[in-house]
Enzyme design. Structure first.
Site: not given
Length: 556
Positions: A71, A73, A94, A105, A273, A301, A381, A409
């Site tokens: 998200k 990214t 954030r 994470k 969140a 999230f 991907f 990405w």
């Protein structure tokens, strides 16, 4: 491909004054933290505050899985793509917490060729905002215990102290502690607790405050304890407000850094969140809207947590009206929701995709309840097949959503142009009629029930006796018109993280409730969610190091 930190460390950054100039910010309106970081001054806000707002785009996602969604990214890559299209855009994101950085994470600077830099600074101490919040939180705790020790003039009941200490680290051993052990001079013996800094009410207060005056009002009305007569005791009652505000003076100002492609990113505030309200600061978002034509922000999230709180708490309080939503998903995550094991996600499996796409379907339905146009993007991907992509695209179009692949990405801004064009088309051709999910006038149980049933898909809500008692007290204190902030697992739409896909007909259990009177919302804790996380068996910290030249490795 190189690791995220290798890509970030090879980046040639522009001086932050050059980045600021893209938004017509002068060097005199910056407070520099070295060459590549700066805070935005109060003088800047005074100059721009009467400008017309730009367009506001929220980036959210399906429920997170071990397969990853990307998200942040995607948010950063979308900002890069707008830059390539010649648009005056800014990110409003954030700040990362140290807990995930050293836990499991990882950081929150994006990934691949869609990152904000300096990556190591952002993920570690940055400009000290979290340290200031931690210090202010623990100053209030110290003043509270000192008041009890020094005669307890306010009549505070030590059994009803609700203010917790905090630390920006995952440390399960601090969840439940005893303070005051030792001699009589070492304080009143009582049970105490730690939460992670991102769950502190001061984090929420900082993120929701418009200015120093508003910050002090919010700090002052925070409830820290109740008296023997069951009357609330606030930070103002302890004469703590001024000192806390002094610690937060600089932390209140938004931070400016840059993307890998030198586009501006305003990064400020960072509540989780799943246990807090999950949005960057109101001040950062409002500043970005005055400086740019398009602002990309994100909420933590999945959309059931971050987006719901963005709409029902942040937008409600700040008067923000989002113009579009980008909903991020991956083929891999959808197949995981369809029952495929993580090690088998690279194999084409249309049956599992059809089964797991109900998670995406529910998030689309939820977002459309707020009457905001939705663009779905697949974070691409290399293992995704044409058949799988075509299925998801058709699924989205049937639900009145624009669709685009995102390859940010691996390609940075170039890989986000298709998504940016779809967002621009949405902004130009569709009108947002943003409406919060519920009215302020509903009771707290009605608000909790509305979120549980409308957003999560629950059949009913149950409450522990303690939660029922606290809800009654909050409404008697005149705070029943507050919005609700639901603390819930991020891994499922339900309060049970093992229930993937689109669970229905379940019972949501609220085990604890408390009011954040300064922030202006009521927190309802569901299931087994913890406000102080623990470290995994092998923490990410085990792989982080720094060489004799000061180069950090292992941070991801």
């Amino acid at each position: 491909m190189k690791s995220d930190i290798e890509i970030a460390q090879e980046a040639k950054m522009d001086h932050i004054t050059k980045v600021a100039a893209q938004l017509d910010i002068s060097a005199d309106e910056l407070e520099l933290y070295g060459k590549y970081k700066a805070k935005l001054s109060d003088e800047l806000w005074e100059r721009i505050k009467d400008r017309e707002d730009g367009k506001l785009v929220l980036v959210t996602a399906i429920n997170p899985t071990p397969a990853g969604e990307g998200k942040t990214t995607t948010s950063i890559g979308l900002g890069e793509a707008f830059g390539r299209l010649g648009k005056k855009a800014a990110l409003a994101l954030r700040e990362p917490s140290l807990g995930p950085c050293f836990g499991i994470k990882g950081g929150a600077a994006g990934g691949g060729y869609a990152q904000v830099v300096p990556m190591e600074d952002l993920n570690l101490h940055f400009t000290g905002d979290f340290h200031a919040i931690t210090s202010a939180n623990n100053l209030l705790a110290a003043l509270l215990d000192n008041h009890i020790q020094q005669g307890n003039e306010l009549g505070i009941d030590p059994r009803q102290v609700v203010w917790k200490r905090c630390l920006d680290m995952n440390d399960r051993s601090l969840r439940n502690i005893v303070v005051g052990l030792g001699s009589k001079m070492d304080g009143m013996v009582r049970e105490d607790h730690f939460i992670i800094t991102v769950a502190s009410e001061i984090m929420a207060v900082l993120c929701l405050a418009d200015n120093m005056e508003d910050l002090k009002k919010r700090l002052g009305r925070m409830i820290v304890a109740y008296t023997f007569a069951n009357k609330p005791v606030t930070a103002d009652d302890l004469h703590a407000t001024g000192a806390m505000a002094a610690l937060l003076k600089d932390a209140l100002k938004p931070n400016l850094i840059q993307t890998l492609e030198h586009n501006p990113a305003i990064v400020h505030g960072g509540p989780f969140a799943n246990i807090a309200h999950g949005c960057n600061s109101v001040r950062a978002t409002k500043t970005a809207l005055k400086l740019a034509d398009i602002v990309i922000t994100e909420a933590g999230f999945g959309a059931d947590l971050g987006a719901e709180k963005f709409f029902d708490i942040k937008c409600r309080m700040a008067g923000l009206k989002p113009d579009a939503v980008v909903l991020v998903a991956t083929i891999r995550a959808l197949k995981y929701n369809g029952g495929v094991l993580k090690e088998n996600l690279s194999q084409e499996n249309l049956d599992a995709l059809k089964k797991g796409i109900v998670n995406l379907e529910k998030h689309i339905e939820n977002l459309q309840k707020y009457r905001v146009p939705v663009v779905v993007t697949l974070n691409s991907f290399v293992t995704d097949t044409d058949g799988e992509i075509a299925f998801v695209e058709q699924f989205c179009r049937e639900r009145n959503c624009e669709f685009a692949l995102s390859r940010v990405w691996e390609r940075g801004g170039e890989g986000g142009v298709a998504l940016a064009e779809k967002v621009l088309k949405t902004l130009e051709t569709k009108t947002s009629d943003f409406t919060p999910l519920y009215e302020d006038s509903l009771s707290l149980t009605e608000k909790i029930g509305t979120v549980a049933k409308e957003i999560y898909g629950a059949k009913e809500v149950t409450y522990s006796p303690a939660a029922q008692k606290e809800l009654k007290r909050i409404e008697e204190l005149g705070m029943g018109d507050f919005p609700v902030c639901m603390a819930k697992t991020q891994y499922s739409l339900s309060d049970d993280q093992t229930k993937l896909g689109r669970p229905e007909g379940f019972t949501l259990n609220v085990r604890e409730v408390y009011v954040s009177a300064g922030a202006g919302f009521v927190v309802a804790i569901t299931g087994a969610i913890m406000t102080m996380p623990g470290l995994p068996k092998i923490p990410a910290a085990n792989g982080i190091d720094v060489d004799d030249k000061g180069k950090i490795t292992g941070l991801f």
